[in-house]
Design a protein around this motif. Structure first.
Motif, PDB file in Angstrom:
ATOM      1  N   VAL A 173      -1.063   5.071 -19.115  1.00 32.31           N
ATOM      2  CA  VAL A 173      -0.991   5.589 -17.640  1.00 32.31           C
ATOM      3  C   VAL A 173      -0.572   4.158 -16.881  1.00 32.31           C
ATOM      4  O   VAL A 173      -1.456   3.182 -17.118  1.00 32.31           O
ATOM      5  N   ALA A 174       0.305   4.402 -15.937  1.00 32.51           N
ATOM      6  CA  ALA A 174       0.859   2.870 -15.424  1.00 32.51           C
ATOM      7  C   ALA A 174      -0.150   2.654 -14.276  1.00 32.51           C
ATOM      8  O   ALA A 174      -0.481   3.589 -13.445  1.00 32.51           O
ATOM      9  N   VAL A 175      -0.403   1.286 -14.163  1.00 31.69           N
ATOM     10  CA  VAL A 175      -1.443   0.960 -13.074  1.00 31.69           C
ATOM     11  C   VAL A 175      -0.680  -0.424 -12.298  1.00 31.69           C
ATOM     12  O   VAL A 175      -0.461  -1.310 -12.793  1.00 31.69           O
ATOM     13  N   ALA A 176      -0.654  -0.139 -11.022  1.00 25.12           N
ATOM     14  CA  ALA A 176      -0.222  -1.144 -10.318  1.00 25.12           C
ATOM     15  C   ALA A 176      -1.104  -1.612  -8.992  1.00 25.12           C
ATOM     16  O   ALA A 176      -1.586  -0.704  -8.471  1.00 25.12           O
ATOM     17  N   GLY A 177      -1.360  -2.729  -8.777  1.00 24.16           N
ATOM     18  CA  GLY A 177      -2.062  -3.216  -7.515  1.00 24.16           C
ATOM     19  C   GLY A 177      -1.140  -2.936  -6.214  1.00 24.16           C
ATOM     20  O   GLY A 177       0.023  -3.316  -6.457  1.00 24.16           O
ATOM     21  N   TYR A 178      -1.671  -2.640  -5.152  1.00 18.69           N
ATOM     22  CA  TYR A 178      -0.979  -2.495  -3.948  1.00 18.69           C
ATOM     23  C   TYR A 178      -1.076  -3.766  -3.036  1.00 18.69           C
ATOM     24  O   TYR A 178      -2.565  -3.774  -2.445  1.00 18.69           O
TER      25      TYR A 178
ATOM     26  N   ALA B 229      -1.519   6.809   1.117  1.00 18.75           N
ATOM     27  CA  ALA B 229      -0.635   7.791   0.416  1.00 18.75           C
ATOM     28  C   ALA B 229       0.038   8.606   1.440  1.00 18.75           C
ATOM     29  O   ALA B 229       1.246   9.015   1.043  1.00 18.75           O
ATOM     30  N   GLY B 230      -0.095   8.625   2.637  1.00 24.17           N
ATOM     31  CA  GLY B 230       0.818   9.413   3.586  1.00 24.17           C
ATOM     32  C   GLY B 230       1.972   8.347   3.667  1.00 24.17           C
ATOM     33  O   GLY B 230       3.319   9.250   3.825  1.00 24.17           O
ATOM     34  N   ARG B 231       2.045   7.228   3.575  1.00 26.16           N
ATOM     35  CA  ARG B 231       3.331   6.331   3.706  1.00 26.16           C
ATOM     36  C   ARG B 231       4.134   6.660   2.487  1.00 26.16           C
ATOM     37  O   ARG B 231       5.364   6.701   2.442  1.00 26.16           O
ATOM     38  N   ILE B 232       3.481   6.668   1.363  1.00 28.84           N
ATOM     39  CA  ILE B 232       4.098   6.837  -0.157  1.00 28.84           C
ATOM     40  C   ILE B 232       4.686   8.227   0.148  1.00 28.84           C
ATOM     41  O   ILE B 232       6.050   8.193  -0.323  1.00 28.84           O
ATOM     42  N   ALA B 233       3.994   9.134   0.511  1.00 33.22           N
ATOM     43  CA  ALA B 233       4.563  10.591   0.506  1.00 33.22           C
ATOM     44  C   ALA B 233       5.824  10.675   1.226  1.00 33.22           C
ATOM     45  O   ALA B 233       7.044  11.191   1.020  1.00 33.22           O
TER      46      ALA B 233
ATOM     47  N   GLU C 296       8.170   1.879  -0.216  1.00 34.54           N
ATOM     48  CA  GLU C 296       9.320   2.222  -0.903  1.00 34.54           C
ATOM     49  C   GLU C 296       9.272   1.795  -2.117  1.00 34.54           C
ATOM     50  O   GLU C 296      10.181   2.404  -3.130  1.00 34.54           O
ATOM     51  N   GLN C 297       8.651   0.850  -2.602  1.00 35.04           N
ATOM     52  CA  GLN C 297       8.515   0.346  -4.103  1.00 35.04           C
ATOM     53  C   GLN C 297       7.853   1.295  -4.936  1.00 35.04           C
ATOM     54  O   GLN C 297       8.317   1.626  -5.946  1.00 35.04           O
ATOM     55  N   VAL C 298       6.747   1.951  -4.227  1.00 31.58           N
ATOM     56  CA  VAL C 298       5.909   3.000  -4.891  1.00 31.58           C
ATOM     57  C   VAL C 298       6.896   4.131  -5.227  1.00 31.58           C
ATOM     58  O   VAL C 298       7.071   4.792  -6.439  1.00 31.58           O
ATOM     59  N   ALA C 299       7.676   4.632  -4.166  1.00 27.56           N
ATOM     60  CA  ALA C 299       8.517   5.529  -4.399  1.00 27.56           C
ATOM     61  C   ALA C 299       9.727   5.392  -5.469  1.00 27.56           C
ATOM     62  O   ALA C 299      10.053   6.296  -6.354  1.00 27.56           O
TER      63      ALA C 299
END
Length: 301
Positions: free
Chosen positions: A173-178, A291-295, A203-206
Motif C-alpha cells: 500500500v503506497a503511503v505519501a505525506g501531504y 479530499a474535495g480538492r483531490i477529487a 494535482e500531484q495526488v491525481a
C-alpha cells in the motif's frame, strides 16, 4: 443491492468529483446532537471544494452510497445503529440490519460504486503487543486489495505506528505525506516516524492515481497522510502522559480485542477534557477539504 444516490450517480456518470465519507463518526464517534451537526458540516465542506459528498451507511440491509438529510439524521439519532466493518456487510444485508460503516466497509462500498477518493480521520493499524494479541485492524488488508485514495491523518496514535507502516509496506500500500516528510499521528502532526514520499498538491495526488491505473498493478490503495495543523494538535506532552495512563488502565482492567480501541479513545477524551476530540475533528475537517480538492483534480485529469 448497492443503492447509489441520484446526486452521486449523476456525478459519477459525468466524471464529476465525488468524496466518500464514513458514517461511524456520526453514529459512534460523537455525542448527540453534535454528531449530526458535524456530519452536515463535513458534507458542506466537500461541496465548498466543488465535489459531491457520498456519506456511506447500511440502512435496513441495503448499503447506501450517498445519504439524504433524513437518512443522515437517522444514522445520527437512531438507537441500535451497529458498527460495520467490511466483514459484517453480508450479515447486515442478510438480516436487514442498519449500521454505520468503518474505514474498511466505507472503502469497499465506495470502490464498488466507482468513487475513487475517501476522507476519514485516522486509519486502524497494528495494535501494541501484536506479538501477543495478533490484533491488527481489518483496514490494512482491505486497503491492500482496493483501488481507492484515502486522505487521513495517519493512524491512531494508540496503535503501534512503526509496525503499521511496516505492515502497509509489506502489503504494497503506497503511503505519501501531504506537504510533510513526517507521518502524522492522528491527534499529533508528527508521529515521530518519516514517510518515504511527499506530495505537494492535489494535482500531484491525481497524477499518482493516474499512474496507478496506467501501470495496471495490484488493486491497492493510496494513503495520503495529511497532518492536523500544529496549532490544532493535541499537546504532545499531555498526549504522552494520558496515553501511558490509558494503556496501564487497559491492562489493569483486562480489556482486550475489539474493546481496546474504544476504551483507549474514551480514556483520552475524558482525561484531556475533550481536547483529543477537538484535535480529531480538526484533522477530519482538514482531510475532508483536501479530499474535495483531490477529487476535483482527479475529475479534471
Amino acid at each position: 443491492m448497492l443503492v447509489v444516490s441520484e446526486e452521486v450517480r449523476e456525478a459519477l456518470a459525468t466524471g464529476g468529483p465525488v468524496v466518500a465519507l464514513e458514517s461511524t463518526i456520526i453514529a459512534h464517534g460523537l455525542p448527540r446532537p453534535r454528531n449530526l451537526r458535524v456530519a452536515l458540516e463535513l458534507e458542506a465542506a466537500v461541496r465548498e471544494e466543488g465535489a459531491v459528498p457520498a456519506t456511506i451507511a447500511v440502512l435496513d440491509g441495503r448499503p447506501h452510497v450517498g445519504l439524504d438529510k433524513e437518512q443522515i439524521e437517522r444514522v445520527a439519532n437512531e438507537d441500535g445503529i451497529r458498527k460495520l466493518g467490511h466483514r459484517d456487510l453480508p450479515l447486515a444485508v442478510a438480516t436487514g440490519a442498519s449500521g454505520a460503516t468503518t474505514v474498511s466497509a466505507t472503502a469497499l462500498l465506495a470502490a464498488q460504486a466507482g468513487v475513487r477518493v475517501f476522507a476519514t480521520g485516522g486509519l486502524g493499524g497494528v495494535h501494541r503487543q501484536w506479538t501477543v494479541t495478533q490484533d491488527e485492524s481489518a483496514d490494512l488488508g482491505l486497503l491492500a486489495r482496493t483501488r481507492i485514495t484515502v486522505v487521513c491523518a495517519g493512524v491512531k496514535s494508540i496503535l503501534d505506528v512503526p509496525a503499521t507502516l511496516q505492515r502497509l509496506e509489506t502489503l504494497g500500500v503506497a503511503v505519501a505525506g501531504y506537504g510533510t516528510t513526517r507521518f502524522p499521528g492522528f491527534y499529533l502532526s508528527d508521529s515521530g516516524h518519516p514517510v518515504d514520499w511527499t506530495l505537494e498538491s492535489p494535482e500531484q495526488v491525481a497524477a499518482v492515481m493516474r499512474a496507478q491505473d496506467a501501470l495496471d498493478g495490484p488493486d491497492t490503495a493510496l494513503v495520503v497522510a495529511h497532518p492536523v495543523p500544529e496549532e490544532q494538535q493535541l499537546d504532545p506532552g499531555l498526549h504522552a502522559r494520558v496515553l501511558a495512563d490509558a494503556l496501564h488502565a487497559c491492562e489493569a482492567e483486562g480489556v482486550s480485542g475489539q474493546a481496546v480501541t474504544p476504551f483507549l479513545l474514551d480514556h483520552l477524551v475524558r482525561h484531556t477534557d475533550g481536547a483529543s476530540l477537538e484535535a480529531n475533528l480538526a484533522a477530519v475537517r482538514g482531510n475532508v477539504r483536501l479530499a474535495g480538492r483531490i477529487a476535483a483534480a482527479w475529475a479534471r485529469a
